[in-house]
Design a protein around this motif. Structure first.
Motif, PDB file in Angstrom:
ATOM      1  N   ALA A  14     -15.478 -27.024 -55.428  1.00 55.75           N
ATOM      2  CA  ALA A  14     -16.230 -28.271 -55.381  1.00 55.75           C
ATOM      3  C   ALA A  14     -15.981 -29.034 -54.093  1.00 55.75           C
ATOM      4  CB  ALA A  14     -15.865 -29.144 -56.588  1.00 55.75           C
ATOM      5  N   GLU A  15     -14.904 -28.710 -53.385  1.00 57.21           N
ATOM      6  CA  GLU A  15     -14.559 -29.378 -52.129  1.00 57.21           C
ATOM      7  C   GLU A  15     -14.831 -28.511 -50.921  1.00 57.21           C
ATOM      8  OE1 GLU A  15     -12.171 -29.162 -54.661  1.00 57.21           O
ATOM      9  OE2 GLU A  15     -12.930 -31.051 -55.493  1.00 57.21           O
ATOM     10  N   ASP A  16     -15.607 -27.440 -51.102  1.00 54.56           N
ATOM     11  CA  ASP A  16     -15.884 -26.530 -49.985  1.00 54.56           C
ATOM     12  C   ASP A  16     -17.247 -25.888 -50.220  1.00 54.56           C
ATOM     13  OD1 ASP A  16     -15.262 -24.969 -47.605  1.00 54.56           O
ATOM     14  OD2 ASP A  16     -14.973 -23.290 -48.971  1.00 54.56           O
ATOM     15  N   VAL A  17     -18.307 -26.585 -49.795  1.00 59.11           N
ATOM     16  CA  VAL A  17     -19.679 -26.156 -50.071  1.00 59.11           C
ATOM     17  C   VAL A  17     -20.443 -26.032 -48.758  1.00 59.11           C
ATOM     18  CG1 VAL A  17     -21.784 -26.655 -51.363  1.00 59.11           C
ATOM     19  CG2 VAL A  17     -19.566 -27.383 -52.277  1.00 59.11           C
ATOM     20  N   PHE A  18     -21.222 -24.947 -48.643  1.00 59.14           N
ATOM     21  CA  PHE A  18     -22.054 -24.712 -47.466  1.00 59.14           C
ATOM     22  C   PHE A  18     -23.528 -24.739 -47.884  1.00 59.14           C
ATOM     23  CE2 PHE A  18     -18.003 -22.753 -46.718  1.00 59.14           C
ATOM     24  CZ  PHE A  18     -17.728 -22.972 -45.367  1.00 59.14           C
ATOM     25  N   ALA A  19     -24.363 -25.401 -47.067  1.00 59.83           N
ATOM     26  CA  ALA A  19     -25.806 -25.412 -47.276  1.00 59.83           C
ATOM     27  C   ALA A  19     -26.459 -24.943 -45.979  1.00 59.83           C
ATOM     28  CB  ALA A  19     -26.294 -26.805 -47.640  1.00 59.83           C
ATOM     29  N   VAL A  20     -27.395 -23.985 -46.087  1.00 63.78           N
ATOM     30  CA  VAL A  20     -28.026 -23.423 -44.895  1.00 63.78           C
ATOM     31  C   VAL A  20     -29.533 -23.585 -44.991  1.00 63.78           C
ATOM     32  CG1 VAL A  20     -26.158 -21.756 -44.646  1.00 63.78           C
ATOM     33  CG2 VAL A  20     -28.227 -21.083 -45.853  1.00 63.78           C
ATOM     34  N   GLY A  21     -30.162 -23.807 -43.841  1.00 61.12           N
ATOM     35  CA  GLY A  21     -31.611 -23.976 -43.803  1.00 61.12           C
ATOM     36  C   GLY A  21     -32.054 -24.528 -42.478  1.00 61.12           C
ATOM     37  N   THR A  22     -32.902 -25.552 -42.506  1.00 59.29           N
ATOM     38  CA  THR A  22     -33.387 -26.195 -41.287  1.00 59.29           C
ATOM     39  C   THR A  22     -33.113 -27.685 -41.361  1.00 59.29           C
ATOM     40  OG1 THR A  22     -35.606 -26.468 -42.233  1.00 59.29           O
ATOM     41  CG2 THR A  22     -35.185 -24.478 -40.943  1.00 59.29           C
ATOM     42  N   CYS A  23     -32.802 -28.257 -40.229  1.00 61.19           N
ATOM     43  CA  CYS A  23     -32.527 -29.693 -40.138  1.00 61.19           C
ATOM     44  C   CYS A  23     -33.526 -30.312 -39.164  1.00 61.19           C
ATOM     45  CB  CYS A  23     -31.099 -29.942 -39.672  1.00 61.19           C
ATOM     46  SG  CYS A  23     -29.841 -29.388 -40.852  1.00 61.19           S
ATOM     47  N   VAL A  74     -26.516 -17.540 -48.297  1.00 56.00           N
ATOM     48  CA  VAL A  74     -25.141 -17.758 -47.863  1.00 56.00           C
ATOM     49  C   VAL A  74     -24.210 -17.310 -48.977  1.00 56.00           C
ATOM     50  CG1 VAL A  74     -25.210 -20.172 -48.658  1.00 56.00           C
ATOM     51  CG2 VAL A  74     -23.457 -19.453 -47.016  1.00 56.00           C
ATOM     52  N   TRP A  75     -23.129 -16.638 -48.605  1.00 56.97           N
ATOM     53  CA  TRP A  75     -22.132 -16.166 -49.572  1.00 56.97           C
ATOM     54  C   TRP A  75     -20.808 -15.985 -48.854  1.00 56.97           C
ATOM     55  CZ3 TRP A  75     -19.020 -11.914 -49.272  1.00 56.97           C
ATOM     56  CH2 TRP A  75     -18.219 -11.653 -50.389  1.00 56.97           C
ATOM     57  N   GLY A  76     -19.720 -16.128 -49.580  1.00 52.51           N
ATOM     58  CA  GLY A  76     -18.404 -15.909 -48.991  1.00 52.51           C
ATOM     59  C   GLY A  76     -17.397 -15.491 -50.036  1.00 52.51           C
ATOM     60  N   SER A  77     -16.248 -15.050 -49.558  1.00 49.45           N
ATOM     61  CA  SER A  77     -15.159 -14.704 -50.460  1.00 49.45           C
ATOM     62  C   SER A  77     -14.102 -15.793 -50.503  1.00 49.45           C
ATOM     63  CB  SER A  77     -14.517 -13.382 -50.029  1.00 49.45           C
ATOM     64  OG  SER A  77     -13.921 -13.504 -48.749  1.00 49.45           O
ATOM     65  N   SER A  78     -14.117 -16.690 -49.507  1.00 54.98           N
ATOM     66  CA  SER A  78     -13.167 -17.803 -49.452  1.00 54.98           C
ATOM     67  C   SER A  78     -13.701 -18.827 -48.470  1.00 54.98           C
ATOM     68  CB  SER A  78     -11.784 -17.320 -49.013  1.00 54.98           C
ATOM     69  OG  SER A  78     -11.808 -16.919 -47.650  1.00 54.98           O
ATOM     70  N   SER A  79     -12.981 -19.942 -48.303  1.00 59.87           N
ATOM     71  CA  SER A  79     -13.421 -20.984 -47.387  1.00 59.87           C
ATOM     72  C   SER A  79     -13.364 -20.535 -45.938  1.00 59.87           C
ATOM     73  CB  SER A  79     -12.557 -22.233 -47.566  1.00 59.87           C
ATOM     74  OG  SER A  79     -11.188 -21.935 -47.312  1.00 59.87           O
ATOM     75  N   SER A  80     -12.634 -19.461 -45.651  1.00 64.17           N
ATOM     76  CA  SER A  80     -12.522 -18.967 -44.281  1.00 64.17           C
ATOM     77  C   SER A  80     -13.202 -17.617 -44.101  1.00 64.17           C
ATOM     78  CB  SER A  80     -11.046 -18.855 -43.878  1.00 64.17           C
ATOM     79  OG  SER A  80     -10.361 -17.971 -44.747  1.00 64.17           O
ATOM     80  N   ASP A  81     -14.106 -17.280 -45.019  1.00 63.22           N
ATOM     81  CA  ASP A  81     -14.819 -16.008 -44.911  1.00 63.22           C
ATOM     82  C   ASP A  81     -16.197 -16.172 -45.534  1.00 63.22           C
ATOM     83  OD1 ASP A  81     -15.013 -13.100 -44.400  1.00 63.22           O
ATOM     84  OD2 ASP A  81     -15.046 -12.977 -46.569  1.00 63.22           O
ATOM     85  N   TYR A  93     -18.400 -16.828 -40.638  1.00 62.15           N
ATOM     86  CA  TYR A  93     -17.492 -17.955 -40.418  1.00 62.15           C
ATOM     87  C   TYR A  93     -16.083 -17.539 -40.786  1.00 62.15           C
ATOM     88  CZ  TYR A  93     -15.546 -22.688 -40.771  1.00 62.15           C
ATOM     89  OH  TYR A  93     -14.793 -23.818 -40.626  1.00 62.15           O
ATOM     90  N   ASP A  94     -15.140 -17.671 -39.849  1.00 60.01           N
ATOM     91  CA  ASP A  94     -13.766 -17.229 -40.063  1.00 60.01           C
ATOM     92  C   ASP A  94     -12.803 -18.361 -40.374  1.00 60.01           C
ATOM     93  OD1 ASP A  94     -13.548 -18.526 -37.677  1.00 60.01           O
ATOM     94  OD2 ASP A  94     -12.932 -16.773 -36.505  1.00 60.01           O
ATOM     95  N   GLY A  95     -13.355 -19.525 -40.688  1.00 62.44           N
ATOM     96  CA  GLY A  95     -12.523 -20.678 -40.994  1.00 62.44           C
ATOM     97  C   GLY A  95     -12.432 -21.658 -39.842  1.00 62.44           C
ATOM     98  N   SER A  96     -12.838 -21.221 -38.663  1.00 65.02           N
ATOM     99  CA  SER A  96     -12.794 -22.112 -37.504  1.00 65.02           C
ATOM    100  C   SER A  96     -14.111 -22.149 -36.734  1.00 65.02           C
ATOM    101  CB  SER A  96     -11.665 -21.698 -36.550  1.00 65.02           C
ATOM    102  OG  SER A  96     -11.853 -20.367 -36.094  1.00 65.02           O
ATOM    103  N   ALA A  97     -14.848 -21.029 -36.695  1.00 60.69           N
ATOM    104  CA  ALA A  97     -16.092 -21.005 -35.939  1.00 60.69           C
ATOM    105  C   ALA A  97     -17.049 -19.964 -36.505  1.00 60.69           C
ATOM    106  CB  ALA A  97     -15.810 -20.700 -34.460  1.00 60.69           C
TER     107      ALA A  97
END
Length: 411
Positions: free
Chosen positions: A242-251, A281-288, A316-320
């Motif tokens: 709940a404290e680590d959410v990504f949203a992808v699209g157009t701004c 968008v999908w990941g295995s953790s906040s840094s992947d 995304y590797d957690g930093s960039a």
């Protein structure tokens, strides 16, 4: 073992359990050693079997000692799994319409959503076959599904003929109901949550000029997400918590990725020159975290599946964020490479093993001509329960005639 030696063994055991004069200890030792050699054969392994045996006292009398070391696995257990590999196959096809998304609570409880002429379609897989879910109260497309369990599922609608009244529907395992408090002019293409009291839904308005809509459900009501401009339209939402959410699209036009830390949303820097579209968008953790154009799912950082060209994937590797490069476009249907004529950019399934992306063989839909455009599926959603149990959904056909299709990756 001879009857005379068995008598010595029994004598040794009786001597061990009773208090005996010390001059009997050498006899006891010799008797136990002879018993061990005769019962288990020579070598250290026999002594370990004697001292580590947790079986009942009657095992020595019932087992055939001469055959203990000759036991082999049945012929059917000849390591078949080690020699076999999962393959993609057509699991379900032929019904008019398209499928847009797939989600499940397990490999025996999978849902696929989409549309068919004049109505939406919602299918369920019980581990053996697919069948329509009864009681679906909709004539519009189901463009997104996500759930907590088989009895707590949300489905977002995309109107077939705007302006209609798309909704978010909830399924409790037996009945469907429309979620109250949803703006009636919106189309939803993405749903994700971390729990039953933390669910996000994203989409766009149905009428031009289009604008983005992002809603949040707190367990009691839906409300617009604060801090996101209405010009931002998201195609996918995912988070590790709940404290680590990504949203992808157009701004406001350009591609963008926003991140939510539990308190506020912020824009993330993406590589210059990133073009195309963000659809998943999908990941295995906040840094992947992976972002792709059409659909992506994985079981871990080193086991990810995606639909479409992996040259359009960011990681995304957690930093960039950085672009991931894969092989050049391949014709992955069953027809020989030189006979393929279609190339719509959607008929690829790729796999990432932690080092590289590689194309996967995808069989052509049954009944389609191998070297015609109608043989090319357009895949839109992907989900799996394990690395060897993956479902991909979409459509195949050409012109105004489209049939839905479900592919499965497994044994």
């Amino acid at each position: 073992m001879t009857s005379e030696l068995k008598q010595h063994c029994r004598l040794a055991v009786r001597l061990k359990t009773k208090s005996q004069p010390c001059f009997l200890l050498p006899l006891l030792t010799l008797a136990l050693l002879a018993c061990a050699i005769a019962c288990g054969g020579a070598g250290a392994g026999s002594l370990e079997r004697l001292t580590d045996d947790d079986s009942s006292a009657n095992d020595d009398d019932n087992d055939n000692d001469d055959n203990d070391d000759d036991v082999s696995p049945p012929a059917d257990d000849d390591d078949d799994d080690d020699d076999s590999t999962p393959q993609w196959s057509v699991m379900w096809n032929g019904k008019p319409g398209s499928l847009f998304d797939v989600w499940g609570s397990s490999g025996f409880d999978v849902f696929a959503s989409g549309d068919q002429p004049l109505s939406g379609v919602f299918l369920h897989y019980d581990g053996s076959s697919w069948s329509p879910v009864p009681g679906v109260p909709s004539t519009d497309n189901f463009s997104a599904i996500w759930g907590i369990s088989a009895r707590d599922i949300y489905a977002g609608e995309r109107p077939a003929t705007p302006p209609s009244s798309p909704r978010i529907l909830h399924y409790d395992g037996s009945t469907w109901s429309a979620v109250p408090g949803i703006p009636q002019t919106d189309s939803f293409g993405a749903i994700w949550g971390s729990s039953a009291t933390d669910v996000f839904a994203a989409g766009t308005t149905s009428e031009s000029p289009y604008s983005g809509v992002t809603l949040h459900y707190d367990g009691s009501s839906w409300s617009p997400v604060l801090g996101i401009p209405p010009t931002d339209a998201f195609a996918a939402v995912w988070g590790s918590s709940a404290e680590d959410v990504f949203a992808v699209g157009t701004c406001g036009g350009p591609l963008c990725i926003l991140h939510y830390d539990g308190f506020s949303w912020s824009s993330m820097t993406i590589p210059d020159g990133t073009a195309g579209q963000f659809g998943s968008v999908w990941g295995s953790s906040s840094s992947d975290v992976f972002v792709s154009a059409t659909g992506i799912w994985g079981s871990s950082w080193s086991d990810a599946f995606t639909i479409d060209d992996p040259n359009g994937i960011l990681h995304y590797d957690g930093s960039a964020w950085s672009p991931m490069t894969g092989p050049q476009r391949l014709e992955l249907l069953s027809a020989p490479l030189e006979t393929r004529t279609s190339d719509n950019g959607y008929d690829w399934i790729w796999h990432y093993d932690g080092f590289t992306w590689s194309g996967m063989n995808l069989p052509a839909p049954p009944g389609a001509t191998a070297n015609s455009h109608s043989a090319t599926p357009i895949l839109r959603g992907i989900w799996g329960s394990s690395p060897s149990d993956v479902f991909a959904v979409g459509q195949y056909g050409y012109g105004e005639t489209w049939n839905s299709i479900i592919y499965h990756y497994g044994y």
